[in-house]
Design a protein around this motif. Structure first.
Motif, mmCIF file in Angstrom:
data_model
loop_
_atom_site.group_PDB
_atom_site.id
_atom_site.type_symbol
_atom_site.label_atom_id
_atom_site.label_comp_id
_atom_site.label_asym_id
_atom_site.label_seq_id
_atom_site.Cartn_x
_atom_site.Cartn_y
_atom_site.Cartn_z
ATOM 1 N N TYR A 26 -9.554 71.956 -63.163
ATOM 2 C CA TYR A 26 -8.750 72.092 -61.993
ATOM 3 C C TYR A 26 -8.262 70.909 -61.422
ATOM 4 C CZ TYR A 26 -10.666 76.919 -62.710
ATOM 5 O OH TYR A 26 -10.994 77.890 -63.471
ATOM 6 N N SER A 27 -8.172 69.790 -62.432
ATOM 7 C CA SER A 27 -7.627 68.643 -61.679
ATOM 8 C C SER A 27 -6.246 68.606 -61.098
ATOM 9 C CB SER A 27 -7.922 67.571 -62.827
ATOM 10 O OG SER A 27 -6.931 67.985 -64.019
ATOM 11 N N HIS A 28 -5.649 69.596 -61.439
ATOM 12 C CA HIS A 28 -4.143 69.709 -60.898
ATOM 13 C C HIS A 28 -4.294 69.694 -59.126
ATOM 14 C CE1 HIS A 28 -5.431 73.749 -60.677
ATOM 15 N NE2 HIS A 28 -4.664 74.168 -59.507
ATOM 16 N N LEU A 29 -5.575 70.123 -58.758
ATOM 17 C CA LEU A 29 -5.776 70.242 -57.400
ATOM 18 C C LEU A 29 -5.821 68.639 -56.838
ATOM 19 C CD1 LEU A 29 -8.356 72.863 -57.238
ATOM 20 C CD2 LEU A 29 -6.116 73.155 -56.386
ATOM 21 N N LEU A 30 -6.404 67.753 -57.410
ATOM 22 C CA LEU A 30 -6.345 66.284 -57.211
ATOM 23 C C LEU A 30 -5.041 65.722 -57.242
ATOM 24 C CD1 LEU A 30 -9.627 64.925 -58.806
ATOM 25 C CD2 LEU A 30 -9.359 65.591 -56.236
ATOM 26 N N ASN A 31 -4.313 66.160 -58.038
ATOM 27 C CA ASN A 31 -2.720 65.948 -58.158
ATOM 28 C C ASN A 31 -1.850 66.420 -56.810
ATOM 29 O OD1 ASN A 31 -3.461 64.873 -60.568
ATOM 30 N ND2 ASN A 31 -2.092 66.749 -61.653
ATOM 31 N N LEU A 32 -2.282 67.546 -56.548
ATOM 32 C CA LEU A 32 -1.660 68.077 -55.248
ATOM 33 C C LEU A 32 -2.314 67.407 -53.891
ATOM 34 C CD1 LEU A 32 -1.836 71.851 -55.838
ATOM 35 C CD2 LEU A 32 0.220 70.480 -55.975
ATOM 36 N N ALA A 33 -3.434 66.789 -54.005
ATOM 37 C CA ALA A 33 -4.188 66.153 -52.862
ATOM 38 C C ALA A 33 -3.445 64.827 -52.919
ATOM 39 C CB ALA A 33 -5.710 66.014 -52.951
ATOM 40 N N ASP A 34 -3.105 64.126 -53.857
ATOM 41 C CA ASP A 34 -2.396 62.889 -53.822
ATOM 42 C C ASP A 34 -0.937 63.058 -53.373
ATOM 43 O OD1 ASP A 34 -2.196 59.991 -54.692
ATOM 44 O OD2 ASP A 34 -0.820 60.528 -56.095
ATOM 45 N N ASN A 88 -3.686 67.296 -68.923
ATOM 46 C CA ASN A 88 -2.957 66.987 -67.776
ATOM 47 C C ASN A 88 -2.955 65.451 -67.705
ATOM 48 O OD1 ASN A 88 -3.099 69.601 -66.758
ATOM 49 N ND2 ASN A 88 -4.592 69.544 -65.333
ATOM 50 N N GLY A 89 -2.681 64.883 -68.674
ATOM 51 C CA GLY A 89 -2.485 63.504 -68.675
ATOM 52 C C GLY A 89 -3.806 62.719 -68.589
ATOM 53 N N ILE A 90 -4.972 63.176 -68.428
ATOM 54 C CA ILE A 90 -6.181 62.701 -67.967
ATOM 55 C C ILE A 90 -6.825 61.849 -69.189
ATOM 56 C CG2 ILE A 90 -8.482 63.190 -67.274
ATOM 57 C CD1 ILE A 90 -7.409 65.304 -65.524
ATOM 58 N N SER A 91 -7.229 60.694 -68.842
ATOM 59 C CA SER A 91 -8.328 59.991 -69.805
ATOM 60 C C SER A 91 -9.712 60.115 -69.212
ATOM 61 C CB SER A 91 -7.767 58.384 -69.864
ATOM 62 O OG SER A 91 -8.628 57.699 -70.644
ATOM 63 N N PHE A 92 -10.600 60.775 -69.749
ATOM 64 C CA PHE A 92 -11.902 60.965 -69.189
ATOM 65 C C PHE A 92 -12.833 60.339 -70.273
ATOM 66 C CE2 PHE A 92 -16.159 62.795 -68.981
ATOM 67 C CZ PHE A 92 -16.113 63.218 -67.749
ATOM 68 N N LEU A 93 -13.792 59.505 -69.687
ATOM 69 C CA LEU A 93 -14.840 58.820 -70.447
ATOM 70 C C LEU A 93 -16.203 59.028 -69.714
ATOM 71 C CD1 LEU A 93 -15.978 57.268 -72.757
ATOM 72 C CD2 LEU A 93 -15.550 55.123 -71.277
ATOM 73 N N SER A 94 -17.473 59.492 -70.369
ATOM 74 C CA SER A 94 -18.681 59.305 -69.478
ATOM 75 C C SER A 94 -19.626 58.707 -70.559
ATOM 76 C CB SER A 94 -19.127 60.660 -69.382
ATOM 77 O OG SER A 94 -19.031 61.607 -70.397
ATOM 78 N N GLU A 95 -20.723 57.882 -70.168
ATOM 79 C CA GLU A 95 -21.608 57.273 -71.159
ATOM 80 C C GLU A 95 -22.906 57.502 -70.396
ATOM 81 O OE1 GLU A 95 -22.183 52.780 -72.908
ATOM 82 O OE2 GLU A 95 -20.909 53.001 -71.218
ATOM 83 N N GLN A 96 -24.005 57.556 -71.415
ATOM 84 C CA GLN A 96 -25.378 57.610 -70.815
ATOM 85 C C GLN A 96 -25.858 55.983 -70.935
ATOM 86 O OE1 GLN A 96 -26.866 60.221 -69.773
ATOM 87 N NE2 GLN A 96 -29.091 59.811 -69.772
ATOM 88 N N VAL A 97 -25.895 55.626 -69.482
ATOM 89 C CA VAL A 97 -26.227 54.525 -69.329
ATOM 90 C C VAL A 97 -27.776 53.930 -69.360
ATOM 91 C CG1 VAL A 97 -23.994 53.804 -68.169
ATOM 92 C CG2 VAL A 97 -26.000 54.370 -66.553
ATOM 93 N N ARG A 98 -28.569 54.964 -69.034
ATOM 94 C CA ARG A 98 -30.011 54.447 -68.981
ATOM 95 C C ARG A 98 -30.772 55.675 -69.395
ATOM 96 N NH1 ARG A 98 -32.337 52.272 -63.269
ATOM 97 N NH2 ARG A 98 -30.759 50.669 -64.012
ATOM 98 N N ALA A 104 -12.583 59.011 -64.798
ATOM 99 C CA ALA A 104 -11.244 59.500 -65.273
ATOM 100 C C ALA A 104 -10.087 59.110 -64.377
ATOM 101 C CB ALA A 104 -11.630 61.160 -65.072
ATOM 102 N N GLU A 105 -9.108 59.009 -64.960
ATOM 103 C CA GLU A 105 -7.889 58.614 -64.450
ATOM 104 C C GLU A 105 -6.445 59.577 -65.132
ATOM 105 O OE1 GLU A 105 -5.996 54.255 -63.537
ATOM 106 O OE2 GLU A 105 -8.098 54.533 -64.667
ATOM 107 N N ASN A 106 -5.544 59.523 -64.090
ATOM 108 C CA ASN A 106 -4.362 59.915 -64.467
ATOM 109 C C ASN A 106 -3.186 59.295 -63.555
ATOM 110 O OD1 ASN A 106 -4.123 61.237 -62.219
ATOM 111 N ND2 ASN A 106 -3.969 63.489 -63.238
ATOM 112 N N GLU A 107 -2.005 59.808 -63.232
ATOM 113 C CA GLU A 107 -1.130 59.063 -62.577
ATOM 114 C C GLU A 107 -1.380 59.218 -61.233
ATOM 115 O OE1 GLU A 107 2.899 60.241 -62.862
ATOM 116 O OE2 GLU A 107 2.262 62.399 -63.374
#
Length: 460
Positions: A108-116, A160-170, A180-183
């Motif tokens: 539901y990342s469109h809610l963050l778009n609306l927040a912006d 939704n135009g999002i680029s998402f990446l997660s990594e196990q760092v430890r 994650a990031e979009n416009e």
């Protein structure tokens, strides 16, 4: 913030809630992404019972002999943190990893778009906090996700135009990082899980830090979720509750939203209910919010006493999307999308969770192969660790850097990992090269190898 009570003599339900605002300073900074994922079921008996146990067995979960054998192993761990010290049977797993589940926040990342896009600072918090609540529908599945292998990654595109990446760092203690990031926004999280096994229940303390940056005005929001309790872990019908406060703060202005998750009582009384307020920096209520985290959230402007303003109405801001019927793992449509190779970018990293042989075998219903592949991966991880230690080397993540920043939490200090931007550069180079897409190659033939991307460095 204290438990809300429907007390009309004190100015009404919402006014009663404002009395606990002075307790906000005791909020504990945790991450909403780092804990175990579960799907909600209708609660009949919070303590579990014979009928519940039989129903779980019919659903393909625990058989009575499995429960008894597992209890013989687990009872000695009562009071302990079992985050990574106990080998669990594959029968209780879902075909998804913990770092994949981090991506479910993006549904539901469109809610963050609306927040912006919003110019109202309080409505920004309404949209953003509703986004944070939306993931709870998916995060309360009763199946356990796989623990990520050190260096394992997950990528999500085509949403939704999002680029998402997660990594196990430890590996130990388990830690993961995500970006994650979009416009409209940037999302960054460092997550470390801590648990306490209590016999037939498990307390989950998601130690971590979650930040959302709204790009238009550079607003930075800090998220503090409630802890989680897994009930009837071995005996009875497993279900999950997250009683307590969720707090989201605008770090620049001090405005915040405080939402109280009602604890579940017998026969499910109060379960799913969420109520609270958006406050200005002077801790004065501006907007009330109410709803159920498994259904919808609504908002309405309020006065200084927390009561709805005259000539205003409750408006819905978020509603859960339609879900598949009779899904074995109680997945949402978006959860299926997360597991699909259709959401994978060009030239998928060999460290991606989709490629894990144990996860893929479980997805295809082969529990025997899933179990053997899981054991093989865990043994290889131990062997890789022994090799590094013998060479005096340490593991350095590929896509996130360990910063000098340390955040204090009630359960110990949390080191912060920061996205280093190399992934964006990596993807830009691939896209500009005109390489073939995953639709034109058999990505499932790529051998899962989370260790090839990490950098080894001397400990000296």
């Amino acid at each position: 913030m204290g438990t809300p009570e429907k007390n009309e003599s004190k100015g009404g339900f919402f006014a009663a809630m404002t009395s606990g605002i002075s307790k906000l300073s005791n909020a504990m900074h945790r991450s909403v992404n780092g804990f175990l994922g579960y799907e909600g079921v209708e609660v009949i008996n919070p303590e579990g019972g014979k009928e519940d146990a039989e129903e779980e067995a019919q659903r393909g979960r625990w058989k009575q002999e499995d429960r008894e054998n597992y209890w013989k192993v687990m009872h000695k761990y009562i009071g302990s943190d079992v985050t990574s010290m106990v080998t669990l049977p594959v029968i209780i797993f879902e075909p998804m990893t913990m770092i994949q589940k981090m991506a479910e926040l993006m549904e539901y990342s469109h809610l963050l778009n609306l927040a912006d896009e919003s110019e109202d600072p309080y409505m920004r918090l309404v949209y953003a906090s509703s986004w944070a609540i939306s993931v709870y529908y998916a995060y309360q599945r009763t199946w356990k996700p796989f623990n990520p292998i050190l260096g394992e990654t997950y990528e999500l595109t085509n949403h939704n135009g999002i680029s998402f990446l997660s990594e196990q760092v430890r590996h130990h203690p388990p830690m993961s990082a995500g970006h994650a990031e979009n416009e409209h926004f940037c999302y960054d999280v460092t997550s470390k899980l801590k648990t306490k096994f209590l016999g037939n229940s498990l307390d989950v303390y998601p130690v971590g830090r979650t930040r959302v940056t709204l790009k238009r005005d550079g607003v930075v929001l800090d998220l503090v979720p409630p802890p989680t309790k897994v009930n009837n872990l071995i005996f009875g019908r497993t279900w999950v509750d997250s009683p307590g406060e969720m707090i989201m703060t605008n770090l620049a202005t001090g405005d915040k939203v405080v939402l109280y998750f009602q604890p579940c009582g017998w026969f499910g009384a109060g379960r799913y209910e969420v109520d609270g307020y958006v406050y200005n920096s002077a801790e004065e209520p501006k907007i009330l919010m109410t709803g159920k985290w498994n259904e919808s959230m609504s908002y309405q402007p309020c006065d200084m006493e927390g009561e709805p303003l005259p000539n205003t109405e409750l408006k819905e801001v978020w509603h859960v999307a339609k879900t598949p019927e009779n899904d074995k793992y109680q997945y949402t449509h978006f959860a299926h999308k997360i597991n699909s190779f259709d959401t994978a970018p060009k030239k998928l990293l060999a460290s991606d969770s989709r490629l894990r042989p144990d996860r893929y075998a479980l997805e295809k219903g082969d529990l025997s192969k899933a179990g053997s592949e899981k054991s093989s991966l865990e043994e290889r991880q131990r062997a890789e660790k022994r090799t590094r230690e013998a060479k005096g080397q340490s593991y350095k993540p590929r896509w996130f850097d360990l910063t000098e920043e340390v955040t204090s939490t009630p359960w110990g200090d949390l080191e912060i990992y920061q996205y280093n931007g190399l992934y964006t550069k990596h993807r830009t180079e691939i896209d500009s090269s005109g390489s073939s897409s995953n639709d034109e190659v058999d990505v499932k033939s790529i051998e899962f190898n989370p260790w090839q991307y990490g950098n080894l460095s001397s400990t000296d």
